[in-house]
Design an enzyme around this catalytic site. Sequence first.
Site, PDB file in Angstrom:
ATOM      1  N   ASN A   1       0.847  -1.188   0.000  1.00 52.82           N
ATOM      2  CA  ASN A   1       0.000   0.000   0.000  1.00 52.82           C
ATOM      3  C   ASN A   1       0.887   1.245   0.000  1.00 52.82           C
ATOM      4  O   ASN A   1       2.113   1.144   0.058  1.00 52.82           O
ATOM      5  CB  ASN A   1      -0.948  -0.020   1.206  1.00 52.82           C
ATOM      6  CG  ASN A   1      -0.184  -0.046   2.511  1.00 52.82           C
ATOM      7  OD1 ASN A   1       0.514   0.891   2.852  1.00 52.82           O
ATOM      8  ND2 ASN A   1      -0.292  -1.150   3.249  1.00 52.82           N
TER       9      ASN A   1
ATOM     10  N   ASP B   1      -3.616  -6.585   5.306  1.00 56.51           N
ATOM     11  CA  ASP B   1      -4.512  -7.500   6.023  1.00 56.51           C
ATOM     12  C   ASP B   1      -4.373  -8.932   5.525  1.00 56.51           C
ATOM     13  O   ASP B   1      -4.614  -9.873   6.260  1.00 56.51           O
ATOM     14  CB  ASP B   1      -5.959  -7.024   5.876  1.00 56.51           C
ATOM     15  CG  ASP B   1      -6.181  -5.736   6.658  1.00 56.51           C
ATOM     16  OD1 ASP B   1      -5.695  -5.663   7.806  1.00 56.51           O
ATOM     17  OD2 ASP B   1      -6.783  -4.785   6.118  1.00 56.51           O
TER      18      ASP B   1
ATOM     19  N   ILE C   1      -0.978  -7.737  14.490  1.00 58.27           N
ATOM     20  CA  ILE C   1       0.176  -7.571  15.392  1.00 58.27           C
ATOM     21  C   ILE C   1      -0.234  -6.778  16.622  1.00 58.27           C
ATOM     22  O   ILE C   1       0.073  -7.141  17.765  1.00 58.27           O
ATOM     23  CB  ILE C   1       1.352  -6.892  14.647  1.00 58.27           C
ATOM     24  CG1 ILE C   1       1.612  -7.608  13.315  1.00 58.27           C
ATOM     25  CG2 ILE C   1       2.602  -6.887  15.512  1.00 58.27           C
ATOM     26  CD1 ILE C   1       2.555  -6.875  12.383  1.00 58.27           C
TER      27      ILE C   1
ATOM     28  N   LYS D   1     -12.874  -0.178  17.207  1.00 55.96           N
ATOM     29  CA  LYS D   1     -11.513  -0.702  17.010  1.00 55.96           C
ATOM     30  C   LYS D   1     -10.751  -0.751  18.330  1.00 55.96           C
ATOM     31  O   LYS D   1     -10.068  -1.728  18.634  1.00 55.96           O
ATOM     32  CB  LYS D   1     -10.772   0.161  15.994  1.00 55.96           C
ATOM     33  CG  LYS D   1      -9.514  -0.496  15.490  1.00 55.96           C
ATOM     34  CD  LYS D   1      -9.089   0.028  14.144  1.00 55.96           C
ATOM     35  CE  LYS D   1      -9.993  -0.470  13.026  1.00 55.96           C
ATOM     36  NZ  LYS D   1      -9.624   0.009  11.721  1.00 55.96           N
TER      37      LYS D   1
HETATM   38  O1  C5P Z   1      -7.580  -3.246  11.678  1.00 57.48           O
HETATM   39  P1  C5P Z   1      -6.838  -2.057  11.175  1.00 57.48           P
HETATM   40  O2  C5P Z   1      -5.844  -2.391  10.116  1.00 57.48           O
HETATM   41  O3  C5P Z   1      -7.713  -0.902  10.778  1.00 57.48           O
HETATM   42  O4  C5P Z   1      -6.042  -1.548  12.453  1.00 57.48           O
HETATM   43  C1  C5P Z   1      -5.137  -0.515  12.404  1.00 57.48           C
HETATM   44  C2  C5P Z   1      -4.181  -0.621  13.584  1.00 57.48           C
HETATM   45  O5  C5P Z   1      -3.793  -1.955  13.809  1.00 57.48           O
HETATM   46  C3  C5P Z   1      -2.920   0.123  13.291  1.00 57.48           C
HETATM   47  O6  C5P Z   1      -2.410   0.575  14.544  1.00 57.48           O
HETATM   48  C4  C5P Z   1      -2.035  -0.949  12.680  1.00 57.48           C
HETATM   49  O7  C5P Z   1      -0.660  -0.648  12.807  1.00 57.48           O
HETATM   50  C5  C5P Z   1      -2.417  -2.164  13.476  1.00 57.48           C
HETATM   51  N1  C5P Z   1      -2.374  -3.435  12.724  1.00 57.48           N
HETATM   52  C6  C5P Z   1      -1.452  -4.410  13.054  1.00 57.48           C
HETATM   53  N2  C5P Z   1      -1.455  -5.615  12.384  1.00 57.48           N
HETATM   54  C7  C5P Z   1      -2.351  -5.851  11.403  1.00 57.48           C
HETATM   55  C8  C5P Z   1      -3.294  -4.863  11.049  1.00 57.48           C
HETATM   56  C9  C5P Z   1      -3.276  -3.662  11.723  1.00 57.48           C
HETATM   57  O8  C5P Z   1      -0.625  -4.183  13.935  1.00 57.48           O
HETATM   58  N3  C5P Z   1      -2.334  -7.014  10.764  1.00 57.48           N
END
Ligand code: C5P
Length: 407
Positions: free
Chosen positions: A213, A281, A311, A344
């Site tokens: 991205n 994702d 993570i 969230k």
């Molecule tokens: O679920 P989403 O991607 O919207 O969440 C965003 C937050 O979760 C951000 O702080 C991002 O760094 C973290 N994140 C993560 N691992 C993932 C997806 C998002 O640490 N696989």
Amino acid sequence: MSVAGKHILLIISGGIAAYKAITLIRLIQKGGGTVQAILTEGARHFVSPLTISTLCGRPALSELFDLTREAQIGHIELSRSADLVVVAPATANILARMANGLADDLATTCLLATITPVLAAPAMNVRMWEAPATRRNIETLRRDGIGFVGPDEGDMACGEYGAGRMAEPEGILGAIEDHFARGAGPRPLAGKTIIVTSGPTREPIDPVRYVSNASSGRQGTAIAEALARQGAHVRFITGPAEFAAPQGCDIIPVQTAVEMEAAVKAALPAHAAIFTAAVADWRVAHPANAKLKKDAAATAPDLEFTANPDILAGVAQLPQGERPELVIGFAAETGNLETHARNKLARKGCDWLLANDVSPGSGVFGGTDTRILFLDGEKVSDWGPQTKREVADRLVQHLANHFAGGA
Ligand code: C5P
């Protein structure tokens, strides 16, 4: 705050980056500062003492047992008369000697004797920088209060690529100016280890193609630099991003979400963890080992995707004792900001969440400006339009207040 009127003791150790010390001396002098240089034996192979002496307008020193000088100005006096001691370049060798309190030449004797703050600009091959012994030495030196600027990531004189290149002289001057701007008081995040994830992740399809991205890493880099300025020991875990070299931080480059998760686990324990990375994702379930070839009909490959680990959620849900005291997430949404952000925060189990609207046309993704909705438990506050640097400073101020018991 500038370097005007400040006297810098510059220790030049023996690395190829020693030639950049010449530019650094000029920059300090241009800013109104003065420089006394010490060259290690190794440095004398890279830069001439005569060049350095001429530039500084005073003899560049090397010998510990120089009786004439000891009679006039001893090594103790030399190390204490400066406003700041700067080691640039700081080779793996001089860092190891500093970490172990060796005093086997004039440079290390001054470093051991000094009560003046010390700023080091490491410069070495990437393998040397990543070697467990160097990691241990850096950790020890940070605990001893030594400040660091760099190293940067990039092409190295030895032909390899990675972290270990000395910060540019302009960056070192910036760190020197920051030091004087902060004053002598203790920094609020000194002694705190903080993990920051940043940038995009890159998920391979085959050896030459990937899914990723447009995250620039700008926000994560600004946060890491603001934390380091307040004295935190920052472990900056970054995907391949445009902005990926915050000054004064340990930089751990990764490619994929799975690598980022492993790097975060390896970086624990920490007092806080801030997740600014735009983690993919999904990843391709079975990346091809060889480049996918077009067949005669040019049929598109049937890619199967699988979910990446979350993570942030994984760290937020660690048992007490392993979980950082503060776990902070970001949310990039395109509408219904507050509702999505509240959900969230609860779903991930983090303590604070910074949400921003990245709708097309907002210019937030990759841009310099943003607008944060800050969620701290039940409380929600709109920080208004700001630059990402301002967001970083405000967040770091919140962290400092928290650790001082005020938030
Ligand atoms: O679920 P989403 O991607 O919207 O969440 C965003 C937050 O979760 C951000 O702080 C991002 O760094 C973290 N994140 C993560 N691992 C993932 C997806 C998002 O640490 N696989």
